[in-house]
Design an enzyme around this catalytic site. Structure first.
Site, PDB file in Angstrom:
ATOM      1  N   ASP A   3       0.881  -1.162   0.000  1.00 43.23           N
ATOM      2  CA  ASP A   3       0.000   0.000   0.000  1.00 43.23           C
ATOM      3  C   ASP A   3       0.925   1.220   0.000  1.00 43.23           C
ATOM      4  O   ASP A   3       2.121   1.106   0.291  1.00 43.23           O
ATOM      5  CB  ASP A   3      -0.896  -0.035   1.242  1.00 43.23           C
ATOM      6  CG  ASP A   3      -1.765   1.203   1.373  1.00 43.23           C
ATOM      7  OD1 ASP A   3      -2.415   1.580   0.371  1.00 43.23           O
ATOM      8  OD2 ASP A   3      -1.765   1.819   2.451  1.00 43.23           O
ATOM      9  N   ASP A   9       0.233   5.190   1.114  1.00 43.97           N
ATOM     10  CA  ASP A   9       0.198   6.068   2.291  1.00 43.97           C
ATOM     11  C   ASP A   9       0.180   5.256   3.579  1.00 43.97           C
ATOM     12  O   ASP A   9      -0.674   4.392   3.771  1.00 43.97           O
ATOM     13  CB  ASP A   9      -1.056   6.955   2.263  1.00 43.97           C
ATOM     14  CG  ASP A   9      -1.124   7.848   1.041  1.00 43.97           C
ATOM     15  OD1 ASP A   9      -1.163   9.064   1.207  1.00 43.97           O
ATOM     16  OD2 ASP A   9      -1.140   7.324  -0.091  1.00 43.97           O
TER      17      ASP A   9
END
Length: 221
Positions: A13, A15
């Site tokens: 992922d 952020d």
């Protein structure tokens, strides 16, 4: 991947997992609040909600939901501020560059699967010098269904010719772990990310949990 075999790929992922975007989110939200004569919010109060994107920022900063008057204006204004300073303070998490270089040295491709629109994700990874190192970048723009649906993870594997069942997905949100499990991947939840309730990470059914980047690096070795 339930064994210690070399993974076909490691997907992250964005952020709160690979990069620390919170400082720029904090700066933009408080700048927007200042424009409306509101006091700044405490950075840690904002940080916990960063993984939920601009909608969460507007909710947190102005107590507005999408169906309410004034929401669209503030949502657009926030995104414009963010785009104008996409990586003023954003960096890789400490220790992450070393982790990525270790994967590269071992010829293990790594990529990014994010719910962040390509409008922001692509220039961000370019600003951080990751665009040539990253084997794939999958955003909601590239698929019909975003996470927690496994479609983005399957597309990432297809692009780099990696077998999903031998790949690893790393994330800081329950939807990341759900997507990874549905794709048949080995999942790692990172507790150092932007998590509103850190104690709930244990309930996400990840294969394992990393409390720090150092822990993550050890797990990936």
């Amino acid at each position: 991947m339930k064994t210690k075999a070399k993974p076909s790929a490691v997907l992250f992922d964005l952020d709160g997992t690979l990069i620390d975007t919170a400082p720029d989110f904090i700066r933009c939200l408080n700048q927007l609040r200042q424009q409306h004569n509101l006091e700044p919010l405490a950075p840690e109060h904002i940080r916990r909600s960063v993984s939920n994107g601009a909608r969460a920022m507007v909710r947190l900063g102005f107590n507005l939901e999408p169906e309410q008057d004034g929401y669209l204006h503030k949502h657009t204004a926030f995104l414009d501020l963010y785009e104008a300073g996409i990586a003023e303070e954003t960096t890789l998490f400490e220790g992450m560059d070393t982790l990525l270089r270790d994967l590269e040295a071992k010829k293990i491709p790594w990529g990014i699967v994010t719910n962040k629109p390509v409008r922001f994700a692509a220039p961000l990874i370019t600003a951080l010098g990751l665009e040539k190192r990253c084997a794939t970048l999958i955003c909601p723009d590239h698929v019909t269904n975003r996470k927690p649906h496994p479609e983005p993870l399957f597309l990432a594997c297809k692009e780099i010719n990696a077998e999903p069942g031998r790949a690893i997905y790393v994330g800081d949100h329950e939807r990341d772990i759900e997507a990874g499990r549905k794709a048949g991947m080995y999942t790692i939840a990172v507790r150092y990310g932007y998590i509103e309730q850190p104690e709930t990470v244990d309930l996400w059914q990840a294969d394992t949990i990393a409390d720090t980047v150092s822990d993550l690096a050890k797990l990936l070795q």
